[in-house]
Scaffold this motif. Structure first.
Motif, short mmCIF file in Angstrom:
data_model
loop_
_atom_site.label_atom_id
_atom_site.label_comp_id
_atom_site.label_asym_id
_atom_site.label_seq_id
_atom_site.Cartn_x
_atom_site.Cartn_y
_atom_site.Cartn_z
N PRO A 74 -26.87 18.23 -11.28
CA PRO A 74 -28.33 18.09 -11.28
C PRO A 74 -28.80 16.68 -11.60
CG PRO A 74 -27.60 19.43 -13.14
CD PRO A 74 -26.43 19.27 -12.24
N ASN A 127 -31.19 15.32 -8.85
CA ASN A 127 -32.56 15.00 -9.25
C ASN A 127 -32.90 13.54 -8.95
OD1 ASN A 127 -32.99 17.59 -10.19
ND2 ASN A 127 -32.54 17.10 -12.31
N GLU A 176 -33.61 13.30 -5.31
CA GLU A 176 -34.94 13.82 -5.00
C GLU A 176 -36.02 12.80 -5.32
OE1 GLU A 176 -37.68 17.79 -5.96
OE2 GLU A 176 -35.71 17.53 -6.90
#
Length: 299
Positions: free
Chosen positions: A201, A205, A208
């Motif tokens: 993650p 992240n 993103e």
């Protein structure tokens, strides 16, 4: 109702099935099924909805799981407090460590801890950070090495902060750059870690935030294998700096990752309001001694 039955039930939920739980609790699958049926009979209600080979918790099962975690954690605290009455001449250090980086960070600590406290039993489990946090919450371990940020219910002590390096094939177009970000890597396939690893993650992240949707070509829990896949040209991977340099060989190139909030920040965590055994406190003190980390805990 006994704690062994509750632990068996909790592992069925945590492992996602009866056969997987049987391996963890060292029972046959039929014994695990019998334990769950016994618990259902005692409570007078089904705890699982069984649909084909899949089982989902009922509303009663959700309540039972939540309460079972509390009871098992209380049992662990009771045993730890009794051990503390006898000092560090006996007791158990129950610690959970992730597969990534634990050898480099903790192997020397284990050796010194054993020399100082030869009669302390060490119980070690290895999982990704997500599973380790669940084990810590359930009281299965007293300490767990987790990536920061950790959940609010835990306190923690810093161990190490390392920037991430991009591991790429030697002939990659970006090899030799002073640094790269995820926009630069948008067209490169990614090799990530298996599910449950907290580095995933962190990487995703950051992608993103850059508006990058990575194409994942492989996943593994083994660093050596990940590096070999990179060397074979399957994609790029991401390792903490100290691990990247340890695994450097002629088939790969290392480039610093220039992305905010992607450091590999590992800490030793424990439950905020739980009793912390002397054996665990001795481990934290040794970590401060060897790593020069602050004595004050964070939370």
């Amino acid at each position: 109702m006994n704690l062994r039955t509750l632990r068996t039930f909790v592992e069925v939920v945590r492992q996602g099935g009866f056969s997987q739980a049987a391996e963890v609790v060292s029972l046959t699958q039929s014994s695990v099924s019998k334990a769950v049926r016994t618990l259902e009979d005692e409570l007078g209600t089904p705890l699982f909805n069984r649909i084909g080979h899949k089982s989902e918790l009922t509303a009663a099962g959700e309540i039972t799981y939540r309460r079972a975690l509390v009871l098992l954690a209380e049992r662990s605290d009771l045993v730890a407090e009794i051990d503390d009455l006898l000092g560090l001449k006996r007791g158990v250090l129950r610690i959970g460590l992730p597969p990534v980086g634990s050898g480099e960070l903790f192997a020397a600590m284990f050796a010194l801890y054993r020399r100082r406290y030869p009669d302390i039993e060490i119980q070690l489990i290895e999982h990704g950070s997500k599973k380790l946090a669940q084990c810590l919450q359930a009281g299965q371990v007293d300490l767990a090495a987790l990536l920061v940020p950790v959940e609010g219910e835990f306190e923690y002590q810093d161990v190490r902060v390392e920037p991430l390096m991009v591991v790429m094939p030697m002939d990659h177009p970006l090899a030799g750059r002073a640094q790269v970000n995820f926009s630069d890597l948008a067209d490169s396939p990614f090799i990530l870690y298996e599910a449950g690893f907290a580095l995933n993650p962190i990487i995703l992240n950051a992608c993103e935030r850059r508006g990058v949707v990575p194409r994942v070509t492989a996943r593994s829990a083994q660093i050596d294998f990940i590096v070999d896949l990179v060397s074979a040209g399957l994609g790029v991977a991401f390792l903490p700096q100290m691990l990247a340099h340890k695994h450097l060989h002629p088939g790969i190139a290392l480039t610093p990752l220039n992305e905010p909030r992607t450091d590999w920040h590992i800490a030793l965590a424990w439950r905020r309001h739980a009793h912390l055994p002397q054996a665990a406190r001795a481990w934290l003190e040794l970590a401060r001694e060897m790593g020069n980390v602050p004595a004050a805990a964070n939370g």
